[in-house]
Scaffold this active site. Structure first.
Site, PDB file in Angstrom:
ATOM      1  N   CYS A 118     -44.924  -9.014  43.560  1.00 43.56           N
ATOM      2  CA  CYS A 118     -44.095  -9.445  44.682  1.00 43.56           C
ATOM      3  C   CYS A 118     -42.859 -10.206  44.220  1.00 43.56           C
ATOM      4  O   CYS A 118     -41.886 -10.317  44.960  1.00 43.56           O
ATOM      5  CB  CYS A 118     -44.908 -10.300  45.657  1.00 43.56           C
ATOM      6  SG  CYS A 118     -45.601 -11.789  44.912  1.00 43.56           S
ATOM      7  N   ASN A 119     -42.875 -10.745  43.004  1.00 41.57           N
ATOM      8  CA  ASN A 119     -41.692 -11.512  42.589  1.00 41.57           C
ATOM      9  C   ASN A 119     -40.966 -10.990  41.358  1.00 41.57           C
ATOM     10  O   ASN A 119     -40.030 -11.621  40.885  1.00 41.57           O
ATOM     11  CB  ASN A 119     -42.042 -13.008  42.396  1.00 41.57           C
ATOM     12  CG  ASN A 119     -43.195 -13.214  41.447  1.00 41.57           C
ATOM     13  OD1 ASN A 119     -43.323 -12.502  40.454  1.00 41.57           O
ATOM     14  ND2 ASN A 119     -44.041 -14.194  41.741  1.00 41.57           N
TER      15      ASN A 119
END
Length: 418
Positions: free
Chosen positions: A58-59
């Site tokens: 997600c990052n």
């Protein structure tokens, strides 16, 4: 057997983008699911890339691999995502050789995570390596490097308190709920999506809120039922999503879709609704904010939450780096021995042959020749010569490939093919 090592042609690169410079919307364009990762690996194979590791969370999205130029890896990423090369260049980073190794150690040990000490990335690295190995795109270098990063991660967990308390985005979301919603145990919570972040969020919700009103919905109902069974929660069909949103006070979205799954048209509730979007790319459309009763929080905002635990964890950063340096030193020694040993051993054997020939010649020429002393002196000279050569090869600024080739040519060395 082919030697895989850091060399001028090809070099080991890390190319990617992360939360540090790229907003969630941009990261979403470059995010990769499993089919895309497989496609990149197969495409890289056709293009002659030697070994590839692909990480997408997600990052961050990153490719680690051997290539003639970093652009080979950048183009692979852009060809298989919605992002353009221009967009990538605006927020990207490129690391080469030892800097790329250092970067993977930082990422894998939670020191480069959006929330310091979040070690969930290490399972991603394990899975990524498994996929590369499955497709024949691993090599001894990547395997040893990944194992070293895993070892460093374990040691940091065991020997420091860098991961004291809960440190994940999933926990940050629950913490946000606890701080901003009163009487949490009586609220209706709907969790949409049961991937890894969804599962972790669910577990944290149960652990920290004492809430009995949690409902799960997933496109594949069986997955939701498997998690619900573990925690004795209610599961509803995907077709019931709109109806369930009407009843809920808190909607946690953790799906892995490439396009928004929640938009304004789905929301027909008049009571206050808090939506937490834990997905990259974003799975909640911005138009939900046009509704007065809706509050939307994305994981990038959640990750900025700091607390006493985080400040305490920062104290252990130096110790974590010390552990990384220890593990990395072992890896570099292995790398050097793998790269230099054949040439050093062949050089030593060649010098020993020269020594034997000279001693034999002089023993016949000189009447009072001391064989024992000559052996001792000449072997010490051979040791010093090979040590000097090895030290030169270890210098980071030395062009080791050219040096190895020169040594082989000057001394006419024949390397053992094994």
């Amino acid at each position: 057997m082919k030697n895989y090592h850091i060399s001028k042609h090809p070099s080991f690169f890390a190319v990617g983008l992360s939360y540090k410079k790229a907003e969630a919307e941009v990261r979403g364009k470059f995010s990769l699911d499993v089919p895309k990762i497989d496609s990149i690996i197969l495409d890289a194979q056709k293009q002659g890339v030697e070994g590839l590791l692909t990480i997408s969370t997600c990052n961050r999205t990153e490719l680690f691999g051997f290539a003639q130029q970093p652009f080979q890896l950048i183009k692979l990423l852009c060809d298989h995502t919605q992002g353009s090369i221009e967009e990538f260049q605006e927020v990207a980073y490129v690391y080469k050789n030892h800097d790329a190794i250092n970067h993977l150690f930082k990422v894998g040990t939670g020191l480069d995570s959006q929330i310091l000490g979040d070690f969930e990335i290490i399972s991603q690295i394990k899975q990524s390596f498994s996929r590369s190995k499955k497709h024949g795109m691993s090599n001894p270098f990547l395997e040893r490097l990944c194992n070293s990063v895993i070892q460093a991660s374990k040691r940091i967990k065991n020997e420091t308190e860098l991961s004291t308390g809960a440190t994940s985005v999933a926990f940050a979301s629950v913490k946000y709920i606890l701080h901003n919603i009163s009487d949490i145990s009586s609220k209706n919570i709907l969790l949409f999506g049961t991937g890894k972040i969804g599962r972790n969020t669910c577990e944290n919700l149960i652990k920290h809120t004492n809430n009995k009103h949690i409902t799960l919905i997933n496109r594949t109902k069986e997955k939701a039922e498997a998690i619900a069974g573990k925690f004795q929660l209610l599961v509803k069909d995907y077709g019931d999503l709109q109806t369930e949103i009407r009843k809920t006070d808190i909607l946690v979205v953790a799906t892995g879709a490439q396009l928004p799954t929640i938009s304004k048209s789905l929301l027909h509730t008049k009571k206050p609704l808090l939506i937490l979007d834990l997905s990259v790319p974003k799975n909640v459309a911005d138009n939900v904010l046009e509704l007065d009763n809706v509050t939307l929080v994305h994981l990038d905002q959640l990750s900025q939450i700091t607390d006493e635990n985080l400040n305490k964890r920062k104290e252990y950063i130096p110790k974590a780096y010390d552990i990384i340096e220890e593990v990395k030193l072992d890896f570099i020694k292995w790398l050097e021995s793998r790269k230099f040993a054949p040439v050093i051993n062949a050089l030593k054997a060649k010098l020993m042959t020269m020594k034997e020939e000279e001693l034999d010649f002089h023993s016949k020429k000189l009447q009072d020749f001391n064989q024992e002393q000559a052996e001792l002196v000449s072997e010490r000279i051979i040791q010093k010569i090979t040590k000097q050569v090895a030290n030169h090869l270890r210098k980071s600024d030395a062009d080791t490939d050219d040096s190895l080739a020169l040594i082989q040519e000057v001394f006419q060395l024949e390397l053992n093919s094994k």
